[in-house]
Design a protein around this motif. Structure first.
Motif, PDB file in Angstrom:
ATOM      1  N   UNK A 133      -6.260   0.038   2.331  1.00  0.00           N
ATOM      2  CA  UNK A 133      -5.789   1.101   3.203  1.00  0.00           C
ATOM      3  C   UNK A 133      -6.924   2.041   3.557  1.00  0.00           C
ATOM      4  N   UNK A 134      -6.685   2.805   4.609  1.00  0.00           N
ATOM      5  CA  UNK A 134      -7.666   3.790   5.042  1.00  0.00           C
ATOM      6  C   UNK A 134      -7.313   5.094   4.367  1.00  0.00           C
ATOM      7  N   UNK A 135      -8.020   5.431   3.293  1.00  0.00           N
ATOM      8  CA  UNK A 135      -7.699   6.603   2.490  1.00  0.00           C
ATOM      9  C   UNK A 135      -8.267   7.846   3.151  1.00  0.00           C
ATOM     10  N   UNK A 136      -7.407   8.721   3.624  1.00  0.00           N
ATOM     11  CA  UNK A 136      -7.880   9.916   4.322  1.00  0.00           C
ATOM     12  C   UNK A 136      -8.433  10.966   3.374  1.00  0.00           C
ATOM     13  N   UNK A 137      -8.366  10.708   2.076  1.00  0.00           N
ATOM     14  CA  UNK A 137      -8.844  11.714   1.142  1.00  0.00           C
ATOM     15  C   UNK A 137     -10.236  11.410   0.613  1.00  0.00           C
ATOM     16  N   UNK A 174       0.845  -1.186   0.000  1.00  0.00           N
ATOM     17  CA  UNK A 174       0.000   0.000   0.000  1.00  0.00           C
ATOM     18  C   UNK A 174       0.882   1.238   0.000  1.00  0.00           C
ATOM     19  N   UNK A 175       0.389   2.286  -0.646  1.00  0.00           N
ATOM     20  CA  UNK A 175       1.193   3.477  -0.889  1.00  0.00           C
ATOM     21  C   UNK A 175       0.546   4.694  -0.257  1.00  0.00           C
ATOM     22  N   UNK A 176       1.373   5.568   0.304  1.00  0.00           N
ATOM     23  CA  UNK A 176       0.869   6.793   0.916  1.00  0.00           C
ATOM     24  C   UNK A 176       1.937   7.867   0.836  1.00  0.00           C
ATOM     25  N   UNK A 177       1.606   8.980   0.164  1.00  0.00           N
ATOM     26  CA  UNK A 177       2.527  10.118   0.052  1.00  0.00           C
ATOM     27  C   UNK A 177       3.904   9.717  -0.461  1.00  0.00           C
TER      28      UNK A 177
END
Length: 333
Positions: free
Chosen positions: A306-310, A254-257
Motif C-alpha cells: 500500500x501507499x502509506x501516507x505516513x 491491506x489496512x487503512x484507518x
C-alpha cells in the motif's frame, strides 16, 4: 499535442542509487497528470529532472517541445514549480516574496503590483500578505508557494505533493485551484501520496514502482483493469486480518484507518468461506461492504504494497533552488 515527452529517462546518483530506470511518459496539453508512487520510487527525481533542477544520466525529456538539458533557460521561462517543502524565508512577508519573484521575472513596477494583488486575492492571502511568513499556517505557506509558481503565468505547472500536511479545507481549496488552472488552459503534472486526490483530480495517472512506470491510464481505466470486487471490513481486528490472509492470501489484504480491504479479484468464490470463518471465530466487525476497486487497490495490485501516507517524505530540493527555477536563468546551472 504533448506537453511532456520522456523516453528512456535514467537517473543514477553518485552513491550508485538508481532513482529512474528508463522511464517513458507522455503528458498531453490541458490535462492534470498524476504521478503516484511510494516515497523513494522516483517521483520527486522525475519532477526535478523535468524542471531542469538536475540533469538525467541518460535518456531524453522534452517539456513544451524544449530539451530539458540543452534548453534549460527556455524551459524555466515557461513552467511553474511548487516543491514538497516551500522554500520560503520566514523573515519576509508574503507580499515581499511575490514582489521578489516578479522582479526576477523583470516585470515592470505597475505590472508587478497588479499581478501580486491579483494572486493574493485569488488565493485568499490578502489579509495576511504583510505578515511575516514565520506566522503563517502550513496551509498559508502552501498557498503562498503556489502563487510564487504562478507569477509569470506558466503554461505548465509542476506540483510535488502540494497538499501534504494540509487540513481538509485547505486541500479542497488547492483542488479548486488545480481545476481552475486546467480550465484556463494550463497543464498540471501532479505528484501526490493521497490516492483519493489522484482519483478526484487527474485525467490520467502513472504509477511509478522502483523507478519504473508500472502502468498509465485514466483513473476509471485503472480500476476497471484490475476487475473483481473488494470486501471491506470496518474496525477489523488483527484476528480478522489473520483469518483473511489465511483464506485469500496476505498480498490481497491491506489496512487503512481501521478498514481492512480484501482484494477478491479472481477469488470472489472465497467470500462466503471467509465470512463464515470470521463468524465462527467470533471476530467482531462494525461493518461489511462489497465495493468496486479503488486506486489504492490498483496500487497494491501493481506494487505489492500500500501507499502509506505516513511515511517520511522524500528529501526536498534545497532552498537555494528557490527562484522557482528562475534565479539561475542568467548564469545557468
Amino acid at each position: 499535442m504533448s506537453t511532456i515527452e520522456v523516453q528512456g529517462l535514467y537517473k543514477a546518483f553518485d552513491d550508485g542509487t538508481v532513482a529512474l530506470d528508463h522511464v517513458d511518459l507522455e503528458v498531453s496539453a490541458g490535462e492534470v497528470f498524476g504521478f503516484l508512487g511510494r516515497n523513494g520510487a522516483g517521483k520527486t527525481t522525475t519532477v526535478r529532472v523535468l524542471a531542469t533542477l538536475i540533469r538525467p544520466t541518460s535518456g531524453e525529456a522534452r517539456v513544451l517541445g524544449l530539451d530539458v538539458v540543452r534548453q534549460r533557460s527556455e524551459v524555466r521561462d515557461r513552467i511553474g514549480l511548487s516543491l514538497q517543502q516551500a522554500a520560503l524565508d520566514p523573515l519576509m512577508t508574503g507580499r515581499e516574496h511575490l514582489h521578489l519573484i516578479a522582479s526576477l521575472r523583470r516585470m515592470s513596477s505597475k505590472e508587478r503590483k497588479a499581478r501580486v494583488d491579483e494572486l493574493l486575492a485569488s488565493f485568499g492571502l490578502t489579509d495576511v500578505a504583510d505578515r511575516l511568513v514565520a506566522a503563517y499556517t502550513v496551509g498559508m505557506r502552501r498557498r503562498l508557494d503556489a502563487t510564487l509558481a504562478l507569477v509569470h503565468r506558466p503554461e505548465l505547472l509542476f506540483l510535488d505533493e502540494p497538499t501534504t500536511g494540509l487540513d481538509p479545507q485547505s486541500r479542497r481549496a488547492l483542488w479548486a485551484f488545480v481545476r481552475q488552472y486546467r480550465a484556463d488552459g494550463g497543464t498540471v503534472f501532479l505528484t501526490t501520496q493521497y490516492l483519493d486526490e489522484a482519483d478526484e483530480l487527474c485525467d490520467r495517472i502513472a504509477i511509478l514502482d522502483k523507478g519504473r512506470v508500472a502502468v498509465t491510464d485514466t483513473p476509471e481505466g485503472l480500476k476497471k483493469g484490475i476487475g473483481g470486487k473488494v470486501l471491506q471490513l470496518t474496525a477489523a481486528s488483527p484476528e480478522a486480518r489473520g483469518t483473511a490472509a489465511t483464506v485469500v492470501g496476505e498480498a490481497a489484504c491491506h489496512e487503512d484507518d481501521g478498514v481492512l480491504s480484501i482484494d477478491l479479484s479472481g477469488k470472489e468464490d472465497l467470500m462466503p468461506e471467509l465470512l463464515a470463518r470470521l463468524r465462527d471465530a467470533g471476530v467482531p466487525l462494525d461493518g461489511t461492504t462489497v465495493a468496486d476497486p479503488t486506486i489504492e487497490d490498483v496500487f497494491v495490485r501493481l506494487t505489492g504494497e500500500s501507499l502509506d501516507s505516513k511515511v517520511a517524505h522524500e528529501s526536498a530540493v534545497s532552498a537555494a533552488a528557490l527562484g522557482r527555477t528562475i534565479g539561475t536563468q542568467q548564469g545557468g546551472m
